[in-house]
Design an enzyme around this catalytic site. Structure first.
Site, mmCIF file in Angstrom:
data_model
loop_
_atom_site.group_PDB
_atom_site.id
_atom_site.type_symbol
_atom_site.label_atom_id
_atom_site.label_comp_id
_atom_site.label_asym_id
_atom_site.label_seq_id
_atom_site.Cartn_x
_atom_site.Cartn_y
_atom_site.Cartn_z
ATOM 1 N N ASP A 170 113.339 23.527 120.111
ATOM 2 C CA ASP A 170 114.351 24.551 120.335
ATOM 3 C C ASP A 170 115.419 24.346 119.267
ATOM 4 O O ASP A 170 115.945 23.291 118.922
ATOM 5 C CB ASP A 170 115.196 24.700 121.808
ATOM 6 C CG ASP A 170 113.960 25.379 122.544
ATOM 7 O OD1 ASP A 170 113.002 25.646 122.341
ATOM 8 O OD2 ASP A 170 114.595 25.450 123.817
ATOM 9 N N ASP A 215 105.333 30.283 127.109
ATOM 10 C CA ASP A 215 105.902 28.913 127.032
ATOM 11 C C ASP A 215 104.707 27.789 127.572
ATOM 12 O O ASP A 215 104.015 28.280 128.051
ATOM 13 C CB ASP A 215 107.146 28.885 127.703
ATOM 14 C CG ASP A 215 108.260 27.833 127.006
ATOM 15 O OD1 ASP A 215 107.800 27.029 126.219
ATOM 16 O OD2 ASP A 215 109.188 28.267 127.130
HETATM 17 C C1 GLA Z 1 111.667 26.467 126.108
HETATM 18 C C2 GLA Z 1 111.513 27.515 124.931
HETATM 19 C C3 GLA Z 1 112.806 28.218 124.910
HETATM 20 C C4 GLA Z 1 113.100 28.965 126.054
HETATM 21 C C5 GLA Z 1 113.371 28.035 127.040
HETATM 22 C C6 GLA Z 1 113.566 28.690 128.521
HETATM 23 O O1 GLA Z 1 112.656 25.468 125.949
HETATM 24 O O2 GLA Z 1 111.049 26.692 123.856
HETATM 25 O O3 GLA Z 1 112.860 28.936 123.688
HETATM 26 O O4 GLA Z 1 112.188 30.036 126.185
HETATM 27 O O5 GLA Z 1 111.957 27.122 127.287
HETATM 28 O O6 GLA Z 1 113.491 27.675 129.503
#
Ligand code: GLA
Length: 402
Positions: free
Chosen positions: A205, A150
């Protein structure tokens, strides 16, 4: 001479040779699996992962092609140990990650884990910045097969540098681990991701909503169709071992069954990863049927690995087309609007040309047999116009073969 040789051998043993490569051919087709985040966030533990592994076998997911079980954020303690190692939270994972990986592997499945290129993960656990090699070795020693990496808390870092660093660390650690680049499409990862990882997120997301954006101020969550609309012109960068990642799926997470089917259909057409994000323990039969539909999965997993393109709009119906191996085609008529539509598609009026690759089909001269993906029925040929009523947010998805 002998001393020189001994010196070189010691050097090779002490400093692993970093050759600046990614592992070969780990994802010739888009990865398929399950990830904990969309449903569980921090409420994860080893029993859940074991249950999911059992359910993969019991409820047909493994048989349909799903094999990665991915633990997302919140698996570690907030501090590294005295040697700087990440520690799996013993309250959540009392047996530890190695034992869990052994269990998952014993089922013929693979285990994925999550880290972050910055100082901390998005949920505030330790990130891998400055610990890339140490973390890669640890993941390899546990038997991890997939790393989602990430981009939170990464101020001052450069995406290409950071993701190259973890790629090289994984390669040096020696265990083939799929690398999922998760910088949300910020720095056009489709342009550089293929040298570094096996897939790259193209958006923020996902959220279980057919066509909305949830604005949180500093960031947004994206409904299904909004993610599909977000990027133009990126399909030409996707292909075997380097996929555009449209995010983990929300099938079974609150949309209507029709919308879930459409979500799944378009994910299959887009050759994106098929990572389930629902609670498989309580999935309804309808959800299970969608996720394990072999005809749909076969379109996603087609070995040609060519992502669909939008061929045209017919009123409120979008026509998506995906070239398949052996001169076959997938075609998906998608009704985005809030009223049902009547489709009358005269094949022979259509000469379809792929805008990025050298595929084309002229239905005036070529005849195909039609398989309806969701009814499972063979429904004639392209000699006769296709007539159908497509309900609100539904699809007609077909496979055409000679
Ligand atoms: C980010 C990623 C998500 C998830 C969260 C976890 O937002 O894009 O898919 O992994 O972090 O904290």
């Amino acid at each position: 001479m002998k001393r020189n040789l001994a010196f070189i051998i010691v050097l090779i043993l002490v400093f692993p040779v970093v050759t600046g490569q990614k592992f070969n051919n780990l994802t010739p087709t888009p990865p398929m699996g399950w990830n904990s985040w969309n449903t569980f966030q921090s409420k994860i533990n080893e029993q859940l992962v074991r249950d999911i592994a059992d359910i993969f076998e019991r409820d047909g997911y493994k048989n349909a092609g799903y094999n990665y079980i991915i633990i997302d954020d919140c698996w570690s303690l907030h501090e590294r140990d005295k040697d700087g190692n990440l520690v799996a939270d013993p309250a959540k994972f009392p047996e530890g990650m190695k034992a869990l990986a052994d269990y998952v592997h014993s089922k013929g499945l693979k285990l994925g884990i999550y880290s972050d290129a910055g100082t901390q993960t998005c949920a505030g656990y330790p990130g891998s910045k400055g610990y890339e090699m140490q973390d890669a070795r640890l993941f390899a020693s546990w038997g991890i097969d997939y790393l989602k990496y990430d981009w939170c808390n990464s101020q001052g870092l450069n995406t290409i540098d950071s993701y190259t660093k973890i790629r090289d660390a994984l390669y040096a650690a020696g265990r083939p681990i799929v690398l999922c680049i998760c910088e949300w499409g910020n720095t056009q990862p489709w342009l550089w991701g293929k040298e570094i990882g096996q897939l790259w997120r193209i958006s923020g997301d996902i959220t279980p909503c057919f066509d909305c954006i949830v604005d949180h101020g500093s960031y947004k969550d994206w409904g299904i169709m909004k993610i599909v609309d977000l990027r133009n012109d990126i399909r030409k960068y996707a292909g075997p071992n380097g996929w555009n990642d449209y995010d983990m799926m929300e099938v079974g997470n609150g949309m209507t069954v029709t919308e879930d089917r459409t979500h799944f259909s378009i994910w299959c057409m887009l050759s994106t990863s098929l990572i389930m994000g629902n609670d498989l323990r309580s999935a309804s039969p309808a959800t299970n049927e969608i996720l394990t539909n072999k005809n749909a999965v076969a379109i996603n997993q087609d070995p040609l690995g060519v992502q669909a393109f939008k061929y045209k709009d017919i009123d409120s119906t979008e026509v998506w087309v995906k070239p398949l191996k052996n001169d076959e085609w997938a075609i998906c008529f998608l009704n985005r609007k809030n009223k049902s539509v009547t489709l009358n598609f005269n094949w022979s009026d259509n000469f379809i040309k792929d805008p990025d690759f050298s595929y084309s089909v002229d239905f005036k001269n070529e005849k195909f047999k039609i398989l309806n993906i969701w009814t499972g029925k063979k429904t004639g040929t392209t000699r006769k116009p296709l007539k159908a009523v497509i309900p609100v947010h539904d699809v007609v998805m077909l496979r055409l073969s000679k």
